[in-house]
Design a protein around this motif. Structure first.
Motif, short mmCIF file in Angstrom:
data_model
loop_
_atom_site.label_atom_id
_atom_site.label_comp_id
_atom_site.label_asym_id
_atom_site.label_seq_id
_atom_site.Cartn_x
_atom_site.Cartn_y
_atom_site.Cartn_z
N LEU A 80 16.66 9.54 -1.37
CA LEU A 80 16.76 10.97 -1.05
C LEU A 80 15.44 11.47 -0.47
CD1 LEU A 80 18.16 13.70 -1.06
CD2 LEU A 80 17.50 13.96 -3.48
N ALA A 81 14.32 11.06 -1.06
CA ALA A 81 13.02 11.48 -0.54
C ALA A 81 12.84 11.02 0.91
CB ALA A 81 11.90 10.92 -1.41
N LYS A 82 13.28 9.79 1.20
CA LYS A 82 13.18 9.26 2.57
C LYS A 82 14.01 10.09 3.53
CE LYS A 82 15.34 5.42 3.67
NZ LYS A 82 15.66 3.97 3.74
N GLN A 83 15.25 10.39 3.14
CA GLN A 83 16.12 11.17 4.01
C GLN A 83 15.58 12.58 4.24
OE1 GLN A 83 18.54 9.88 5.75
NE2 GLN A 83 18.30 7.88 4.74
N MET A 84 15.00 13.17 3.22
CA MET A 84 14.40 14.51 3.36
C MET A 84 13.21 14.47 4.32
SD MET A 84 14.68 15.76 -0.61
CE MET A 84 13.90 17.39 -0.36
N ALA A 85 12.40 13.41 4.20
CA ALA A 85 11.25 13.27 5.11
C ALA A 85 11.73 13.10 6.55
CB ALA A 85 10.39 12.09 4.69
N LYS A 86 12.80 12.33 6.76
CA LYS A 86 13.34 12.13 8.12
C LYS A 86 13.83 13.44 8.73
CE LYS A 86 15.99 8.60 8.96
NZ LYS A 86 17.05 7.55 8.83
N ARG A 87 14.31 14.35 7.88
CA ARG A 87 14.80 15.64 8.37
C ARG A 87 13.69 16.69 8.51
NH1 ARG A 87 20.57 16.43 7.60
NH2 ARG A 87 21.51 14.46 6.96
N GLY A 88 12.47 16.29 8.20
CA GLY A 88 11.36 17.20 8.38
C GLY A 88 11.19 18.21 7.26
N VAL A 89 11.82 17.95 6.09
CA VAL A 89 11.69 18.88 4.96
C VAL A 89 10.28 18.86 4.41
CG1 VAL A 89 12.51 19.39 2.62
CG2 VAL A 89 14.13 18.65 4.38
N GLY A 90 9.64 17.71 4.41
CA GLY A 90 8.28 17.60 3.90
C GLY A 90 7.77 16.18 3.98
N GLU A 101 0.81 -1.20 0.00
CA GLU A 101 0.00 0.00 0.00
C GLU A 101 0.86 1.26 0.00
OE1 GLU A 101 -4.02 1.72 2.17
OE2 GLU A 101 -2.88 0.12 3.12
N LEU A 102 0.43 2.24 -0.78
CA LEU A 102 1.11 3.53 -0.82
C LEU A 102 0.71 4.35 0.40
CD1 LEU A 102 2.83 5.56 -2.57
CD2 LEU A 102 0.63 6.44 -3.38
N GLY A 103 1.69 5.07 0.94
CA GLY A 103 1.40 5.93 2.09
C GLY A 103 2.25 7.17 2.07
N ALA A 104 1.90 8.11 2.94
CA ALA A 104 2.71 9.30 3.15
C ALA A 104 3.67 9.02 4.30
CB ALA A 104 1.81 10.49 3.49
N ILE A 105 4.94 9.37 4.12
CA ILE A 105 5.91 9.17 5.19
C ILE A 105 6.40 10.52 5.68
CG2 ILE A 105 6.57 6.93 4.28
CD1 ILE A 105 9.19 8.20 3.30
N MET A 106 6.64 10.60 6.98
CA MET A 106 6.98 11.88 7.61
C MET A 106 7.60 11.62 8.97
SD MET A 106 3.01 12.52 8.37
CE MET A 106 2.67 11.48 6.94
N ARG A 107 8.12 12.65 9.59
CA ARG A 107 8.62 12.52 10.96
C ARG A 107 7.46 12.18 11.90
NH1 ARG A 107 13.37 15.16 12.77
NH2 ARG A 107 12.18 15.79 14.61
N PRO A 108 7.73 11.40 12.95
CA PRO A 108 6.66 11.04 13.89
C PRO A 108 6.02 12.24 14.58
CG PRO A 108 8.54 9.57 14.15
CD PRO A 108 8.98 10.68 13.24
N ASP A 109 6.76 13.37 14.66
CA ASP A 109 6.18 14.55 15.30
C ASP A 109 5.45 15.47 14.32
OD1 ASP A 109 8.38 15.44 13.93
OD2 ASP A 109 9.34 16.45 15.64
N HIS A 110 5.30 15.02 13.07
CA HIS A 110 4.56 15.81 12.07
C HIS A 110 3.07 15.81 12.44
CE1 HIS A 110 2.85 17.01 8.19
NE2 HIS A 110 4.07 17.40 7.83
N PRO A 111 2.36 16.91 12.21
CA PRO A 111 0.93 16.97 12.57
C PRO A 111 0.08 15.87 11.92
CG PRO A 111 1.75 19.16 12.07
CD PRO A 111 2.86 18.20 11.73
N LEU A 112 0.47 15.38 10.74
CA LEU A 112 -0.33 14.37 10.06
C LEU A 112 -0.03 12.95 10.51
CD1 LEU A 112 -0.38 15.66 6.37
CD2 LEU A 112 -2.01 16.09 8.22
N ALA A 113 1.02 12.76 11.31
CA ALA A 113 1.42 11.42 11.73
C ALA A 113 0.38 10.75 12.60
CB ALA A 113 2.76 11.48 12.44
N ARG A 114 -0.52 11.52 13.18
CA ARG A 114 -1.55 10.96 14.06
C ARG A 114 -2.75 10.42 13.29
NH1 ARG A 114 -0.22 15.87 16.50
NH2 ARG A 114 -2.18 16.78 15.77
#
Length: 311
Positions: free
Chosen positions: A232-242, A170-183
């Protein structure tokens, strides 16, 4: 010392090396013979076929139409020789061989290291070459005999390919755990577009899954970057870029360590990416390649089942 089984004319072996190198001099170097010996064999083949096999260009040698036709025959001969060598080795209990894999970048962080480790435990005498290619390049690599197996997401039906295994992720959005959408338990475009996003370029198979989310928009307002690398997209997401968009297959370690969060993205229902193992259509796989295909099948199917248990 490893022995190479050769049951075909030396000229075929020389032709295949020149085809790969695009140069008689480089082919001779790799074959450890004189350039004149390679030239003589190519000329001999051209005399027998009664047509030139290579165009002599300033940049090197390029196959003619006759060369392309002959090359397809040579690839079958060379691959069948490798299969025979592998089967004879298996018959002697050696379980040896060499396998060339073409895989997409999203598999390098976890899935492929796991499969390679398992293969080393089972068959320590099997060696491997691994090329990291885009999904669009893998069918060509298989068709041209540059790879024995290909592993890729969302490949379209192709006359030259045979599918050996498939699993759905399944496709999903990935982001830092403290991102507002992570909940959230699931997301849609309207919600995602309120935050900066890291989007795939058309070279990635992910693009075909993500593009429908944007309903024909040329460039979403909050798209901070378009990248052709899932790593690269994964690393950017881990750094909170988007927010980036991926399946769980390449981020299992980050999910376990809670350095990334994954939230399914829906468009009238779940969006799935198919991960498959492929070989050239009509080719009988050597023992070593077949063993790799089985190991890949086991791991991909197991992870696909695990992905469904997350729903």
């Amino acid at each position: 010392m490893k022995q190479t089984l050769r049951v075909h004319n030396a000229a075929i072996h020389y032709f295949d090396m020149v085809r790969r190198c695009g140069s008689i001099r480089e082919a001779a170097r790799r074959l450890n013979v004189a350039s004149s010996a390679v030239s003589r064999q190519i000329i001999k083949l051209e005399d027998e076929i009664q047509a030139p096999l290579f165009e002599r260009l300033p940049s090197g040698l390029r196959l003619t139409t006759a060369g392309e036709i002959f090359a397809r025959h040579v690839m079958v001969v060379m691959q069948d020789t490798e299969r025979t060598r592998s089967e004879l080795g298996a018959l002697r209990g050696l379980r040896s061989g060499h396998v060339r894999l073409a895989i997409v970048e999203g598999l390098i962080s976890d899935l492929m290291p796991t499969v390679i480790e398992r293969m080393r435990e089972r068959y320590p005498n099997i060696s491997t070459d691994i090329a990291i290619l885009g999904s669009q390049q893998i069918p060509e690599a298989l068709a041209k005999g540059q790879a024995d197996l290909g592993v890729a997401f969302s490949l379209k039906r192709h006359a030259d390919l045979r599918q050996l295994a498939i699993a759905h992720f399944e496709l999903g959005a990935i982001m830092r755990p403290d991102h507002p959408l992570a909940r959230h338990t699931e997301l849609n475009l309207v919600t995602c577009s309120q935050y900066p996003m890291i989007l795939p370029t058309p070279e990635l198979s992910l693009y075909q899954l993500v593009a429908p989310l944007f309903s024909g928009q040329e460039r979403p307002t909050n798209g901070v970057a378009r990248v052709s690398s899932v790593e690269l997209a994964k690393q950017m997401a881990k750094r909170g870029v988007g927010i980036a968009f991926q399946t769980r297959i390449g981020i299992l370690e980050e999910l376990e360590k809670e350095t990334l969060a994954f939230v399914p993205v829906r468009l009238g229902g779940p969006i799935y990416s198919d991960l498959g193992v492929y070989a050239r259509n009509g080719r009988f796989l050597p023992v070593a390649a077949d063993a790799y295909a089985r190991a890949l099948n086991e791991e991909i199917i197991a992870r696909g089942q695990g992905d469904r248990r997350q729903w």
